[in-house]
Design a protein around this motif. Structure first.
Motif, PDB file in Angstrom:
ATOM      1  N   GLN A 134       0.853  -1.178   0.000  1.00 21.57           N
ATOM      2  CA  GLN A 134       0.000   0.000   0.000  1.00 21.57           C
ATOM      3  C   GLN A 134       0.891   1.231   0.000  1.00 21.57           C
ATOM      4  O   GLN A 134       1.808   1.335   0.822  1.00 21.57           O
ATOM      5  N   ALA A 135       0.632   2.154  -0.920  1.00 16.47           N
ATOM      6  CA  ALA A 135       1.451   3.355  -1.048  1.00 16.47           C
ATOM      7  C   ALA A 135       0.605   4.597  -0.837  1.00 16.47           C
ATOM      8  O   ALA A 135      -0.543   4.665  -1.274  1.00 16.47           O
ATOM      9  N   PHE A 136       1.185   5.581  -0.156  1.00 14.62           N
ATOM     10  CA  PHE A 136       0.596   6.905  -0.014  1.00 14.62           C
ATOM     11  C   PHE A 136       1.488   7.866  -0.801  1.00 14.62           C
ATOM     12  O   PHE A 136       2.671   8.016  -0.474  1.00 14.62           O
ATOM     13  N   TYR A 137       0.950   8.509  -1.811  1.00 15.15           N
ATOM     14  CA  TYR A 137       1.772   9.355  -2.684  1.00 15.15           C
ATOM     15  C   TYR A 137       1.110  10.712  -2.889  1.00 15.15           C
ATOM     16  O   TYR A 137      -0.108  10.857  -2.862  1.00 15.15           O
ATOM     17  N   THR A 138       1.947  11.731  -3.076  1.00 19.32           N
ATOM     18  CA  THR A 138       1.450  13.074  -3.296  1.00 19.32           C
ATOM     19  C   THR A 138       1.845  13.561  -4.687  1.00 19.32           C
ATOM     20  O   THR A 138       2.949  13.264  -5.170  1.00 19.32           O
ATOM     21  N   THR A 139       0.950  14.307  -5.307  1.00 17.97           N
ATOM     22  CA  THR A 139       1.235  14.936  -6.606  1.00 17.97           C
ATOM     23  C   THR A 139       1.487  16.429  -6.436  1.00 17.97           C
ATOM     24  O   THR A 139       1.544  17.166  -7.416  1.00 17.97           O
ATOM     25  N   GLU A 140       1.658  16.874  -5.170  1.00 13.78           N
ATOM     26  CA  GLU A 140       1.868  18.290  -4.887  1.00 13.78           C
ATOM     27  C   GLU A 140       3.331  18.704  -5.003  1.00 13.78           C
ATOM     28  O   GLU A 140       3.640  19.883  -4.872  1.00 13.78           O
ATOM     29  N   LEU A 141       4.221  17.745  -5.198  1.00  7.19           N
ATOM     30  CA  LEU A 141       5.646  18.048  -5.390  1.00  7.19           C
ATOM     31  C   LEU A 141       6.002  17.854  -6.867  1.00  7.19           C
ATOM     32  O   LEU A 141       5.509  16.921  -7.496  1.00  7.19           O
ATOM     33  N   PRO A 142       6.846  18.700  -7.435  1.00  9.25           N
ATOM     34  CA  PRO A 142       7.175  18.609  -8.873  1.00  9.25           C
ATOM     35  C   PRO A 142       8.196  17.517  -9.187  1.00  9.25           C
ATOM     36  O   PRO A 142       9.176  17.744  -9.902  1.00  9.25           O
ATOM     37  N   PHE A 143       7.984  16.323  -8.639  1.00  8.87           N
ATOM     38  CA  PHE A 143       8.907  15.214  -8.840  1.00  8.87           C
ATOM     39  C   PHE A 143       8.119  13.915  -8.937  1.00  8.87           C
ATOM     40  O   PHE A 143       6.978  13.823  -8.474  1.00  8.87           O
ATOM     41  N   THR A 144       8.750  12.908  -9.540  1.00  5.22           N
ATOM     42  CA  THR A 144       8.256  11.539  -9.504  1.00  5.22           C
ATOM     43  C   THR A 144       9.350  10.703  -8.854  1.00  5.22           C
ATOM     44  O   THR A 144      10.437  10.562  -9.409  1.00  5.22           O
ATOM     45  N   ALA A 145       9.071  10.177  -7.662  1.00  2.00           N
ATOM     46  CA  ALA A 145      10.134   9.505  -6.913  1.00  2.00           C
ATOM     47  C   ALA A 145       9.546   8.556  -5.879  1.00  2.00           C
ATOM     48  O   ALA A 145       8.447   8.766  -5.375  1.00  2.00           O
ATOM     49  N   ALA A 146      10.328   7.530  -5.555  1.00  2.00           N
ATOM     50  CA  ALA A 146       9.962   6.560  -4.522  1.00  2.00           C
ATOM     51  C   ALA A 146      11.234   5.849  -4.073  1.00  2.00           C
ATOM     52  O   ALA A 146      12.184   5.724  -4.847  1.00  2.00           O
ATOM     53  N   PRO A 147      11.254   5.367  -2.832  1.00  2.00           N
ATOM     54  CA  PRO A 147      12.449   4.650  -2.352  1.00  2.00           C
ATOM     55  C   PRO A 147      12.505   3.227  -2.896  1.00  2.00           C
ATOM     56  O   PRO A 147      11.546   2.721  -3.470  1.00  2.00           O
ATOM     57  N   TRP A 148      13.648   2.611  -2.694  1.00  2.00           N
ATOM     58  CA  TRP A 148      13.878   1.202  -3.039  1.00  2.00           C
ATOM     59  C   TRP A 148      13.483   0.942  -4.495  1.00  2.00           C
ATOM     60  O   TRP A 148      13.730   1.770  -5.365  1.00  2.00           O
ATOM     61  N   LYS A 149      12.889  -0.210  -4.811  1.00  2.00           N
ATOM     62  CA  LYS A 149      12.504  -0.554  -6.175  1.00  2.00           C
ATOM     63  C   LYS A 149      11.136   0.010  -6.563  1.00  2.00           C
ATOM     64  O   LYS A 149      10.704  -0.137  -7.702  1.00  2.00           O
ATOM     65  N   LEU A 150      10.468   0.649  -5.634  1.00  2.00           N
ATOM     66  CA  LEU A 150       9.103   1.115  -5.871  1.00  2.00           C
ATOM     67  C   LEU A 150       9.065   2.170  -6.979  1.00  2.00           C
ATOM     68  O   LEU A 150       9.923   3.052  -7.047  1.00  2.00           O
ATOM     69  N   HIS A 151       8.061   2.090  -7.823  1.00  2.00           N
ATOM     70  CA  HIS A 151       7.892   3.054  -8.912  1.00  2.00           C
ATOM     71  C   HIS A 151       6.509   2.867  -9.527  1.00  2.00           C
ATOM     72  O   HIS A 151       5.775   1.945  -9.162  1.00  2.00           O
ATOM     73  N   GLY A 152       6.154   3.755 -10.442  1.00  2.00           N
ATOM     74  CA  GLY A 152       4.937   3.563 -11.211  1.00  2.00           C
ATOM     75  C   GLY A 152       3.763   4.439 -10.822  1.00  2.00           C
ATOM     76  O   GLY A 152       2.696   4.342 -11.437  1.00  2.00           O
TER      77      GLY A 152
END
Length: 246
Positions: A134-152
């Protein structure tokens, strides 16, 4: 004409700003499969993300407990433009650099909304190599990023946890820095292997470990240890939870 020139200057200024801005996120990293305490730091700029794990060692007792960082680290570099990530894996004394495509997570978006560190976050779920995330993600920052192998996901992941609570990444701080240099790629001069080759190395390594454990148990006149589950967050494919009797 003056209006067009002004619009050009504004657009150029925004582009230049986006190219110099760098994201830094520090996560508490909890892995219940291992007894140590960890942090993970993430750096992101343009289409590149570099994350690394820092192990913390505990000293003292009671109210005097303190943690200090150690030098050992697990590094991972993502390049969204090329569509690949490269990371390090250690099997005993052997060191491997592995390269995989950035298409491993198939997220199901959820309507739940939360707030983390002051940023509104959406949630999503995905299954990946033996566990559900389960991921909690924000689109309020001008970046696409995640730790470890997480992405998408289209934003910055601030909290990720497995449904069985074995693995948790929880963002503790967010900074946006002015940096002119590109993100550091520690694997730029390595010749990486693919994930399938790594699985072969891991299978051989695990068989050797099991063999030595069984020999030690026999010498000590005690039952052989059970070896039917992987001591990793990921279940190595195509191994069926490391039942290595074949």
């Amino acid at each position: 004409m003056k209006l067009l020139f002004t619009l050009f200057l504004v657009s150029f200024s925004c582009l230049a700003s986006s190219q110099t801005q760098q994201l830094k996120v520090v996560y508490n990293y909890i892995n219940h499969a291992k007894p140590n305490t960890y942090q993970m730091e993430l750096q992101a700029k343009n289409d590149q993300v570099f994350s690394y794990t820092i192990r913390l060692t505990k000293s003292g007792a009671g109210k005097n407990i303190r943690y200090k960082q150690t030098t050992d680290s697990t590094k991972l570099f993502k390049d969204y433009e090329s569509g690949f990530m490269i990371y390090e894996e250690r099997l005993g004394r052997d060191y491997h650099v592995v390269k995989e495509k950035l298409d491993l997570f198939k997220w199901q978006l959820n309507t739940k909304v939360d707030t983390l560190l002051g940023y509104p976050c959406k949630t999503a779920f995905a299954e990946f190599r033996g566990r559900e995330y389960q991921a909690f993600y924000t689109t309020e920052l001008p970046f696409t990023a995640a730790p470890w192998k997480l992405h998408g996901l289209p934003g910055v992941m601030l909290r990720i946890q497995t449904i069985d609570d074995v693995l948790i990444f929880d963002a503790q701080s967010i900074e946006i820095l002015d940096k002119t240099k590109a993100i550091y790629n520690p694997f730029a001069h390595y010749d990486p292997i693919d994930y399938e080759d790594f699985c072969k190395h891991y299978k051989s390594y695990r068989k050797e470990v099991i063999k030595k454990r069984n020999q030690r148990a026999k010498q000590q006149n005690r039952p052989a240890p059970k070896n039917d589950k992987a001591p990793r967050v990921e279940v190595i494919i195509p191994e069926n939870r490391f039942i290595l009797n074949d």
